[in-house]
Scaffold this motif. Structure first.
Motif, short mmCIF file in Angstrom:
data_model
loop_
_atom_site.label_atom_id
_atom_site.label_comp_id
_atom_site.label_asym_id
_atom_site.label_seq_id
_atom_site.Cartn_x
_atom_site.Cartn_y
_atom_site.Cartn_z
N SER A 29 63.50 5.91 52.59
CA SER A 29 62.06 6.16 52.63
C SER A 29 61.76 7.63 52.85
O SER A 29 60.78 8.17 52.34
N LYS A 48 66.83 -2.80 47.39
CA LYS A 48 67.53 -3.73 46.50
C LYS A 48 66.65 -3.99 45.29
O LYS A 48 66.07 -5.06 45.14
N SER A 49 66.56 -3.01 44.41
CA SER A 49 65.61 -3.07 43.31
C SER A 49 66.23 -3.66 42.04
O SER A 49 67.35 -3.30 41.67
N HIS A 59 57.76 4.52 45.04
CA HIS A 59 58.19 3.30 45.73
C HIS A 59 59.70 3.36 45.94
O HIS A 59 60.45 3.71 45.03
N ASP A 102 62.97 1.02 47.17
CA ASP A 102 63.37 -0.37 47.34
C ASP A 102 64.88 -0.42 47.61
O ASP A 102 65.67 0.07 46.81
#
Length: 221
Positions: free
Chosen positions: A115, A143-144, A139, A141
């Motif tokens: 982040s 686990k994208s 954004h 993530d």
């Protein structure tokens, strides 16, 4: 790294009342609005297993999903029954509703390196492109699906169908990463501030060390 067409779904669930001069948060109000969908273009990159393994060895990786153990579902049901299947903050008929969950997490803010990376890139990308900050969204993530299940950072255009920013970021990926590394490594703060990876809050950690570790691996430093 990649760029292409993506669909972004977002929903506004509340807003803060902020003091005009100091930006102090005075109150939080909830709203009930439907989700919105944006068909646009984005640029994204994922962190490979080798990079993550190196970061784990160095103690600079804290973006793994929480592992609550094999009995988590059983324990979760026991806790829900104990609380009469109601949120312990607002009283709604759910263990902890998403809005209260977010507010609870903000009490003790522990910013992950992922982040922190998103924060830094989200502020640098508009400068690199010479566009408005609100032309882009970002954004992170852990686990994208865009990154094959790997930790991924996505920068997308806030304009329907896009205007070419994503492709330009894709082409200038190395430059963006190197500038981000120089920014974070050159900042004099101890553990994160609004000028580099974002503030960590009064409690918790800012994730500067973790973010710098990720950027160092990506930039080959």
């Amino acid at each position: 790294k990649f760029f292409g067409e993506i669909k972004v779904t977002s929903q506004v669930v509340g807003f803060y009342k902020v003091a005009w001069n100091s930006y102090e948060k005075l109150a939080y109000e909830e709203v009930d609005l439907p989700p919105t969908t944006l068909h646009t273009t984005g640029y994204w990159f994922a962190l490979g297993e080798k990079v993550i393994a190196k970061l784990r060895e160095a103690g600079s990786w804290n973006s793994d999903l929480n592992d609550y153990g094999p009995r988590w579902n059983e324990i979760r049901q026991q806790v829900r029954a104990r609380d009469n299947y109601c949120c312990q903050i607002c009283g709604k008929p759910i263990t902890l509703c998403p809005r209260c969950h977010s507010r609870a997490e903000n009490v003790v803010r522990v910013k992950s390196g992922l982040s922190g990376l998103a924060y830094t890139l989200g502020h640098l990308a508009p400068l690199l492109l010479m566009c408005d900050q609100y032309d882009l969204g970002i954004h992170a993530d852990p686990k994208s699906p865009l990154g094959g299940g790997q930790p991924t950072v996505v920068i997308y255009e806030q304009i329907p169908a896009g205007v070419g920013f994503s492709q330009r970021l894709y082409e200038r990926h190395n430059e963006l990463i190197c500038q981000a590394y120089e920014l974070v490594s050159g900042c004099s703060c101890e553990d994160g501030c609004p000028s580099c990876v974002g503030p960590g809050g009064v409690l918790g950690s800012g994730g500067k060390r973790e973010t710098l570790g990720i950027l160092g691996e990506l930039a080959g430093r």
